[in-house]
Write a protein that holds these residues in place. Sequence first.
Motif, PDB file in Angstrom:
ATOM      1  N   MET A   1       0.841  -1.158   0.000  1.00 62.46           N
ATOM      2  CA  MET A   1       0.000   0.000   0.000  1.00 62.46           C
ATOM      3  C   MET A   1       0.892   1.227   0.000  1.00 62.46           C
ATOM      4  O   MET A   1       1.888   1.284   0.694  1.00 62.46           O
ATOM      5  N   THR A   2       0.502   2.233  -0.754  1.00 69.22           N
ATOM      6  CA  THR A   2       1.305   3.450  -0.827  1.00 69.22           C
ATOM      7  C   THR A   2       0.877   4.427   0.256  1.00 69.22           C
ATOM      8  O   THR A   2      -0.147   4.242   0.916  1.00 69.22           O
ATOM      9  N   GLY A   3       1.619   5.498   0.414  1.00 66.31           N
ATOM     10  CA  GLY A   3       1.327   6.509   1.428  1.00 66.31           C
ATOM     11  C   GLY A   3       0.056   7.278   1.090  1.00 66.31           C
ATOM     12  O   GLY A   3      -0.572   7.087   0.046  1.00 66.31           O
ATOM     13  N   PRO A   4      -0.342   8.164   1.992  1.00 68.65           N
ATOM     14  CA  PRO A   4      -1.571   8.921   1.770  1.00 68.65           C
ATOM     15  C   PRO A   4      -1.427   9.815   0.534  1.00 68.65           C
ATOM     16  O   PRO A   4      -0.386  10.409   0.290  1.00 68.65           O
ATOM     17  N   SER A   5      -2.503   9.890  -0.224  1.00 68.39           N
ATOM     18  CA  SER A   5      -2.458  10.716  -1.422  1.00 68.39           C
ATOM     19  C   SER A   5      -3.007  12.106  -1.112  1.00 68.39           C
ATOM     20  O   SER A   5      -3.773  12.299  -0.176  1.00 68.39           O
ATOM     21  N   ASN A   6      -2.619  13.063  -1.913  1.00 70.64           N
ATOM     22  CA  ASN A   6      -3.062  14.436  -1.741  1.00 70.64           C
ATOM     23  C   ASN A   6      -4.452  14.566  -2.363  1.00 70.64           C
ATOM     24  O   ASN A   6      -4.638  14.304  -3.546  1.00 70.64           O
ATOM     25  N   PRO A   7      -5.479  14.995  -1.603  1.00 67.12           N
ATOM     26  CA  PRO A   7      -6.826  15.099  -2.155  1.00 67.12           C
ATOM     27  C   PRO A   7      -6.992  16.293  -3.098  1.00 67.12           C
ATOM     28  O   PRO A   7      -7.955  16.363  -3.842  1.00 67.12           O
ATOM     29  N   ASP A   8      -6.051  17.253  -3.067  1.00 60.86           N
ATOM     30  CA  ASP A   8      -6.154  18.407  -3.951  1.00 60.86           C
ATOM     31  C   ASP A   8      -5.780  18.010  -5.375  1.00 60.86           C
ATOM     32  O   ASP A   8      -4.842  17.247  -5.598  1.00 60.86           O
ATOM     33  N   PRO A   9      -6.501  18.552  -6.373  1.00 60.61           N
ATOM     34  CA  PRO A   9      -6.161  18.221  -7.754  1.00 60.61           C
ATOM     35  C   PRO A   9      -4.838  18.875  -8.172  1.00 60.61           C
ATOM     36  O   PRO A   9      -4.436  19.902  -7.627  1.00 60.61           O
ATOM     37  N   ASP A  10      -4.184  18.280  -9.128  1.00 62.70           N
ATOM     38  CA  ASP A  10      -2.931  18.819  -9.650  1.00 62.70           C
ATOM     39  C   ASP A  10      -3.261  20.000 -10.557  1.00 62.70           C
ATOM     40  O   ASP A  10      -3.956  19.843 -11.554  1.00 62.70           O
ATOM     41  N   PRO A  11      -2.780  21.210 -10.242  1.00 61.85           N
ATOM     42  CA  PRO A  11      -3.145  22.375 -11.047  1.00 61.85           C
ATOM     43  C   PRO A  11      -2.646  22.289 -12.486  1.00 61.85           C
ATOM     44  O   PRO A  11      -3.184  22.941 -13.356  1.00 61.85           O
ATOM     45  N   ARG A  12      -1.624  21.489 -12.750  1.00 64.82           N
ATOM     46  CA  ARG A  12      -1.126  21.372 -14.124  1.00 64.82           C
ATOM     47  C   ARG A  12      -2.089  20.586 -15.002  1.00 64.82           C
ATOM     48  O   ARG A  12      -2.095  20.736 -16.208  1.00 64.82           O
ATOM     49  N   ARG A  13      -2.927  19.741 -14.400  1.00 68.24           N
ATOM     50  CA  ARG A  13      -3.856  18.931 -15.186  1.00 68.24           C
ATOM     51  C   ARG A  13      -5.319  19.323 -14.973  1.00 68.24           C
ATOM     52  O   ARG A  13      -6.207  18.698 -15.522  1.00 68.24           O
ATOM     53  N   THR A  14      -5.570  20.356 -14.199  1.00 70.76           N
ATOM     54  CA  THR A  14      -6.942  20.772 -13.912  1.00 70.76           C
ATOM     55  C   THR A  14      -7.360  21.844 -14.911  1.00 70.76           C
ATOM     56  O   THR A  14      -6.690  22.865 -15.042  1.00 70.76           O
ATOM     57  N   PRO A  15      -8.450  21.643 -15.635  1.00 71.87           N
ATOM     58  CA  PRO A  15      -8.879  22.675 -16.584  1.00 71.87           C
ATOM     59  C   PRO A  15      -9.409  23.906 -15.863  1.00 71.87           C
ATOM     60  O   PRO A  15     -10.005  23.824 -14.797  1.00 71.87           O
ATOM     61  N   GLY A  16      -9.168  25.078 -16.443  1.00 72.74           N
ATOM     62  CA  GLY A  16      -9.660  26.323 -15.880  1.00 72.74           C
ATOM     63  C   GLY A  16      -8.777  26.914 -14.807  1.00 72.74           C
ATOM     64  O   GLY A  16      -9.174  27.865 -14.163  1.00 72.74           O
ATOM     65  N   VAL A  17      -7.585  26.363 -14.604  1.00 75.83           N
ATOM     66  CA  VAL A  17      -6.680  26.882 -13.590  1.00 75.83           C
ATOM     67  C   VAL A  17      -5.463  27.449 -14.299  1.00 75.83           C
ATOM     68  O   VAL A  17      -4.866  26.809 -15.157  1.00 75.83           O
TER      69      VAL A  17
END
Length: 78
Positions: A1-17
């Motif tokens: 199992m991997t470590g906790p993931s960041n719930p925030d979206p990646d701004p480089r792949r988020t449209p409109g940012v």
Amino acid sequence: MTGPSNPDPDPRRTPGVEAGGGVPAGETPPAESGTGTGTGPYRPPRRGWATGPLLIVWLLVIACALFFLVYAIVLAAR
């Protein structure tokens, strides 16, 4: 199992940012008051009691007053 993931979206792949993480104008939703169409014309609340309940209360008061008046007359006649 991997470590906790960041719930925030990646701004480089988020449209409109934008690159700095900001949002361009027109991409944000309107404010809360700007989303509703209203519920109809404004009608201020009525003040006081309605006629029906007020009439019933007065009839009860008069009936009680008459009862005690007749009761007092009957007691005085003895």
